[in-house]
Design a protein around this motif. Sequence first.
Motif, mmCIF file in Angstrom:
data_model
loop_
_atom_site.group_PDB
_atom_site.id
_atom_site.type_symbol
_atom_site.label_atom_id
_atom_site.label_comp_id
_atom_site.label_asym_id
_atom_site.label_seq_id
_atom_site.Cartn_x
_atom_site.Cartn_y
_atom_site.Cartn_z
ATOM 1 N N PRO A 38 -7.017 -1.352 -79.234
ATOM 2 C CA PRO A 38 -7.632 -0.108 -78.766
ATOM 3 C C PRO A 38 -7.635 0.978 -79.850
ATOM 4 N N SER A 39 -6.850 0.806 -80.898
ATOM 5 C CA SER A 39 -6.760 1.780 -81.989
ATOM 6 C C SER A 39 -7.815 1.493 -83.048
ATOM 7 N N TYR A 40 -8.120 2.496 -83.835
ATOM 8 C CA TYR A 40 -8.997 2.317 -84.984
ATOM 9 C C TYR A 40 -8.738 3.442 -85.978
ATOM 10 N N PHE A 41 -9.198 3.257 -87.204
ATOM 11 C CA PHE A 41 -9.101 4.280 -88.246
ATOM 12 C C PHE A 41 -10.503 4.785 -88.516
ATOM 13 N N SER A 42 -10.649 6.089 -88.672
ATOM 14 C CA SER A 42 -11.933 6.651 -89.094
ATOM 15 C C SER A 42 -11.679 7.794 -90.056
ATOM 16 N N ALA A 43 -12.534 7.881 -91.062
ATOM 17 C CA ALA A 43 -12.445 8.974 -92.036
ATOM 18 C C ALA A 43 -13.852 9.347 -92.463
ATOM 19 N N SER A 44 -14.123 10.648 -92.460
ATOM 20 C CA SER A 44 -15.418 11.087 -92.974
ATOM 21 C C SER A 44 -15.391 10.916 -94.483
ATOM 22 N N CYS A 45 -16.537 10.607 -95.054
ATOM 23 C CA CYS A 45 -16.571 10.385 -96.492
ATOM 24 C C CYS A 45 -17.980 10.597 -97.017
ATOM 25 N N GLY A 46 -18.072 10.665 -98.320
ATOM 26 C CA GLY A 46 -19.364 10.826 -98.971
ATOM 27 C C GLY A 46 -19.627 12.264 -99.342
ATOM 28 N N GLY A 47 -20.691 12.464 -100.069
ATOM 29 C CA GLY A 47 -21.056 13.811 -100.480
ATOM 30 C C GLY A 47 -20.098 14.356 -101.526
ATOM 31 N N ALA A 48 -20.110 15.653 -101.666
ATOM 32 C CA ALA A 48 -19.276 16.311 -102.661
ATOM 33 C C ALA A 48 -17.826 16.388 -102.186
ATOM 34 N N PRO A 49 -16.877 16.348 -103.108
ATOM 35 C CA PRO A 49 -15.476 16.540 -102.728
ATOM 36 C C PRO A 49 -15.269 17.924 -102.104
ATOM 37 N N LEU A 50 -14.254 18.056 -101.259
ATOM 38 C CA LEU A 50 -14.010 19.321 -100.567
ATOM 39 C C LEU A 50 -13.869 20.494 -101.525
ATOM 40 N N ALA A 51 -13.240 20.287 -102.660
ATOM 41 C CA ALA A 51 -13.067 21.378 -103.622
ATOM 42 C C ALA A 51 -14.422 21.905 -104.097
ATOM 43 N N ILE A 52 -15.370 21.029 -104.304
ATOM 44 C CA ILE A 52 -16.706 21.436 -104.751
ATOM 45 C C ILE A 52 -17.428 22.179 -103.633
ATOM 46 N N VAL A 53 -17.310 21.706 -102.398
ATOM 47 C CA VAL A 53 -17.947 22.383 -101.265
ATOM 48 C C VAL A 53 -17.358 23.783 -101.100
ATOM 49 N N ARG A 54 -16.030 23.888 -101.176
ATOM 50 C CA ARG A 54 -15.382 25.214 -101.078
ATOM 51 C C ARG A 54 -15.897 26.148 -102.166
ATOM 52 N N GLN A 55 -15.958 25.640 -103.390
ATOM 53 C CA GLN A 55 -16.430 26.456 -104.509
ATOM 54 C C GLN A 55 -17.876 26.886 -104.276
ATOM 55 N N TYR A 56 -18.722 25.985 -103.805
ATOM 56 C CA TYR A 56 -20.122 26.300 -103.525
ATOM 57 C C TYR A 56 -20.223 27.422 -102.493
ATOM 58 N N ILE A 57 -19.424 27.339 -101.429
ATOM 59 C CA ILE A 57 -19.455 28.362 -100.372
ATOM 60 C C ILE A 57 -18.941 29.694 -100.905
ATOM 61 N N GLU A 58 -17.857 29.654 -101.683
ATOM 62 C CA GLU A 58 -17.302 30.885 -102.256
ATOM 63 C C GLU A 58 -18.314 31.592 -103.153
ATOM 64 N N GLN A 59 -19.165 30.841 -103.834
ATOM 65 C CA GLN A 59 -20.101 31.425 -104.795
ATOM 66 C C GLN A 59 -21.402 31.929 -104.182
ATOM 67 N N GLN A 60 -21.530 31.882 -102.871
ATOM 68 C CA GLN A 60 -22.729 32.414 -102.239
ATOM 69 C C GLN A 60 -22.801 33.923 -102.461
ATOM 70 N N LYS A 61 -23.986 34.432 -102.640
ATOM 71 C CA LYS A 61 -24.183 35.865 -102.910
ATOM 72 C C LYS A 61 -24.235 36.630 -101.575
ATOM 73 N N ARG A 62 -23.070 37.005 -101.114
ATOM 74 C CA ARG A 62 -22.944 37.716 -99.850
ATOM 75 C C ARG A 62 -23.434 39.142 -100.016
ATOM 76 N N PRO A 63 -24.293 39.620 -99.098
ATOM 77 C CA PRO A 63 -24.768 41.001 -99.221
ATOM 78 C C PRO A 63 -23.629 41.990 -98.945
ATOM 79 N N LEU A 64 -23.658 43.092 -99.660
ATOM 80 C CA LEU A 64 -22.610 44.111 -99.499
ATOM 81 C C LEU A 64 -23.003 45.175 -98.503
#
Length: 142
Positions: free
Chosen positions: A116-142
């Motif tokens: 009844p058990s199983y393992f699942s992990a999301s994967c693919g795309g950019a590493p989390l560090a890159i996604v965080r950096q991408y989000i941080e670098q968005q040009k938020r209006p002041l």
Amino acid sequence: MTGLIVGQNDNKRGRHVVSAMHVHLALVTRYLREVFDDAMLTCCEEFIHKFCEDFETELKEFNGERDHVHLLVHYPPKVAVSKLVNSLKGVSARRIRQEFTGQINRAIMHGHLWSPSYFSASCGGAPLAIVRQYIEQQKRPL
């Protein structure tokens, strides 16, 4: 958002969504019984490949050993991983029992192929560090 997904071949497109979701699944046999051989794994891969098409997902990779299988599945956001896994386990267990009745029935306890058990992990795309950096670098209006 397009900066992260432009140029990727694995994007699924819907009417209002573009996604690139992959899940790594590991399914183990009940009581870790060593029941699979190469022929059974080959059939299991074929069943699961067909199942994924019917479930509007795509089996990208499949392999296994005597007591477990690994899958890489590309799926759209509307698919719940838990529903995918439960349906996949039910269908594959039925089909394997039909094809390999003698081999499976001797090895299975209480009529179940999968734990009844199983393992699942999301994967693919950019590493989390890159996604965080991408989000941080968005040009938020002041």
